[in-house]
Design a protein around this motif. Structure first.
Motif, mmCIF file in Angstrom:
data_model
loop_
_atom_site.group_PDB
_atom_site.id
_atom_site.type_symbol
_atom_site.label_atom_id
_atom_site.label_comp_id
_atom_site.label_asym_id
_atom_site.label_seq_id
_atom_site.Cartn_x
_atom_site.Cartn_y
_atom_site.Cartn_z
ATOM 1 N N THR A 1 34.437 56.410 45.741
ATOM 2 C CA THR A 1 34.449 55.044 46.273
ATOM 3 C C THR A 1 35.869 54.596 46.579
ATOM 4 O OG1 THR A 1 32.465 54.568 44.984
ATOM 5 C CG2 THR A 1 33.693 52.672 45.818
ATOM 6 N N TRP A 2 36.790 54.884 45.676
ATOM 7 C CA TRP A 2 38.183 54.484 45.855
ATOM 8 C C TRP A 2 38.804 55.177 47.067
ATOM 9 C CZ3 TRP A 2 40.769 50.482 44.588
ATOM 10 C CH2 TRP A 2 42.161 50.478 44.662
ATOM 11 N N ALA A 3 38.513 56.447 47.255
ATOM 12 C CA ALA A 3 39.068 57.182 48.399
ATOM 13 C C ALA A 3 38.624 56.549 49.717
ATOM 14 C CB ALA A 3 38.648 58.644 48.338
ATOM 15 N N ALA A 4 37.368 56.116 49.777
ATOM 16 C CA ALA A 4 36.856 55.498 51.005
ATOM 17 C C ALA A 4 37.394 54.090 51.197
ATOM 18 C CB ALA A 4 35.327 55.474 50.971
ATOM 19 N N THR A 5 37.694 53.408 50.090
ATOM 20 C CA THR A 5 38.132 52.012 50.146
ATOM 21 C C THR A 5 39.626 51.876 50.412
ATOM 22 O OG1 THR A 5 36.362 51.389 48.634
ATOM 23 C CG2 THR A 5 38.186 49.848 48.848
ATOM 24 N N LYS A 6 40.440 52.667 49.744
ATOM 25 C CA LYS A 6 41.895 52.458 49.796
ATOM 26 C C LYS A 6 42.497 52.648 51.184
ATOM 27 C CE LYS A 6 43.402 57.016 48.219
ATOM 28 N NZ LYS A 6 44.109 57.728 47.164
ATOM 29 N N ILE A 7 41.848 53.410 52.023
ATOM 30 C CA ILE A 7 42.384 53.596 53.380
ATOM 31 C C ILE A 7 42.183 52.359 54.253
ATOM 32 C CG2 ILE A 7 42.152 56.117 53.323
ATOM 33 C CD1 ILE A 7 39.585 55.799 54.998
ATOM 34 N N LEU A 8 41.425 51.386 53.761
ATOM 35 C CA LEU A 8 41.140 50.168 54.515
ATOM 36 C C LEU A 8 42.086 49.017 54.179
ATOM 37 C CD1 LEU A 8 37.261 50.238 54.031
ATOM 38 C CD2 LEU A 8 38.583 51.251 55.911
ATOM 39 N N PHE A 9 42.906 49.181 53.129
ATOM 40 C CA PHE A 9 43.786 48.105 52.669
ATOM 41 C C PHE A 9 44.882 47.784 53.678
ATOM 42 C CE2 PHE A 9 43.028 49.680 48.089
ATOM 43 C CZ PHE A 9 41.916 48.890 47.952
ATOM 44 N N ASN A 10 45.319 46.523 53.633
ATOM 45 C CA ASN A 10 46.505 46.157 54.404
ATOM 46 C C ASN A 10 47.638 45.707 53.468
ATOM 47 O OD1 ASN A 10 45.815 43.573 53.649
ATOM 48 N ND2 ASN A 10 45.602 42.764 55.709
ATOM 49 N N ASP A 11 47.407 45.835 52.161
ATOM 50 C CA ASP A 11 48.409 45.471 51.163
ATOM 51 C C ASP A 11 48.097 46.257 49.896
ATOM 52 O OD1 ASP A 11 50.569 44.196 50.012
ATOM 53 O OD2 ASP A 11 49.681 42.189 50.054
ATOM 54 N N LYS A 12 49.068 46.358 49.021
ATOM 55 C CA LYS A 12 48.883 47.086 47.762
ATOM 56 C C LYS A 12 47.852 46.361 46.891
ATOM 57 C CE LYS A 12 51.313 48.714 43.713
ATOM 58 N NZ LYS A 12 52.512 48.639 42.913
ATOM 59 N N PRO A 13 46.838 47.083 46.400
ATOM 60 C CA PRO A 13 45.842 46.432 45.536
ATOM 61 C C PRO A 13 46.423 46.170 44.147
ATOM 62 C CG PRO A 13 45.403 48.764 45.660
ATOM 63 C CD PRO A 13 46.541 48.483 46.615
ATOM 64 N N GLU A 14 45.855 45.191 43.485
ATOM 65 C CA GLU A 14 46.250 44.867 42.112
ATOM 66 C C GLU A 14 45.015 44.887 41.241
ATOM 67 O OE1 GLU A 14 48.866 41.500 41.546
ATOM 68 O OE2 GLU A 14 49.285 41.481 43.694
ATOM 69 N N ALA A 15 45.202 45.205 39.972
ATOM 70 C CA ALA A 15 44.085 45.198 39.012
ATOM 71 C C ALA A 15 44.613 44.688 37.683
ATOM 72 C CB ALA A 15 43.524 46.609 38.848
ATOM 73 N N TRP A 16 43.739 43.956 36.988
ATOM 74 C CA TRP A 16 44.094 43.431 35.676
ATOM 75 C C TRP A 16 42.954 43.691 34.714
ATOM 76 C CZ3 TRP A 16 44.051 40.284 40.047
ATOM 77 C CH2 TRP A 16 45.305 39.960 40.582
ATOM 78 N N SER A 17 43.284 43.954 33.479
ATOM 79 C CA SER A 17 42.315 43.954 32.397
ATOM 80 C C SER A 17 42.651 42.739 31.554
ATOM 81 C CB SER A 17 42.410 45.223 31.549
ATOM 82 O OG SER A 17 41.928 46.326 32.280
ATOM 83 N N THR A 18 41.631 41.972 31.209
ATOM 84 C CA THR A 18 41.856 40.714 30.497
ATOM 85 C C THR A 18 40.928 40.612 29.303
ATOM 86 O OG1 THR A 18 40.251 39.508 31.837
ATOM 87 C CG2 THR A 18 42.534 39.532 32.634
ATOM 88 N N VAL A 19 41.235 39.666 28.413
ATOM 89 C CA VAL A 19 40.368 39.296 27.299
ATOM 90 C C VAL A 19 40.233 37.782 27.319
ATOM 91 C CG1 VAL A 19 40.970 41.296 25.864
ATOM 92 C CG2 VAL A 19 42.269 39.180 25.651
ATOM 93 N N VAL A 20 39.183 37.272 26.740
ATOM 94 C CA VAL A 20 38.986 35.843 26.662
ATOM 95 C C VAL A 20 39.974 35.271 25.641
ATOM 96 C CG1 VAL A 20 37.376 34.002 26.050
ATOM 97 C CG2 VAL A 20 36.574 36.022 27.294
ATOM 98 N N ALA A 21 40.791 34.337 26.096
ATOM 99 C CA ALA A 21 41.775 33.692 25.210
ATOM 100 C C ALA A 21 41.159 32.481 24.527
ATOM 101 C CB ALA A 21 43.017 33.284 25.997
ATOM 102 N N SER A 22 40.231 31.836 25.223
ATOM 103 C CA SER A 22 39.572 30.661 24.686
ATOM 104 C C SER A 22 38.318 30.412 25.506
ATOM 105 C CB SER A 22 40.500 29.458 24.773
ATOM 106 O OG SER A 22 39.872 28.289 24.290
ATOM 107 N N SER A 23 37.314 29.858 24.896
ATOM 108 C CA SER A 23 36.114 29.517 25.655
ATOM 109 C C SER A 23 35.650 28.135 25.274
ATOM 110 C CB SER A 23 35.007 30.532 25.417
ATOM 111 O OG SER A 23 34.630 30.562 24.067
#
Length: 90
Positions: A67-89
């Motif tokens: 999926t990533w190989a097919a998707t990344k060739i379509l970008f016009n900018d560097k992708p970003e990714a974050w892993s997060t945790v709930v700080a408060s709810s």
């Protein structure tokens, strides 16, 4: 993820074809595709995983790599990714 405007439909087709497989991947219990309200060619995937280990297994899977190989060739900018945790709810 920011895409070349002419490739947005292609990305949406890739996501549509992959989303069920991602949602059913062991450890994934939530997946959404979000679209930026001010930039129609910018998207975010929001997923929830049972653990960081489950996410890492997915990131090294054939499903992700294909999926990533097919998707990344379509970008016009560097992708970003974050892993997060709930700080408060509320």
């Amino acid at each position: 993820m920011s895409f070349q405007p002419e490739h947005v439909e292609t990305f949406l087709e890739i996501f549509e074809a992959s989303k069920g497989k991602i949602r059913n991947f062991e450890g994934c219990y939530h997946l959404e595709l979000l679209n930026d309200t001010t930039s129609p060619n910018r998207f975010f995937t929001f997923s929830k995983w049972e653990s960081e280990d489950h996410l890492e297994i997915y990131r090294h899977s054939e499903l992700f790599l294909t999926t990533w190989a097919a998707t990344k060739i379509l970008f016009n900018d560097k992708p970003e990714a974050w892993s997060t945790v709930v700080a408060s709810s509320a």
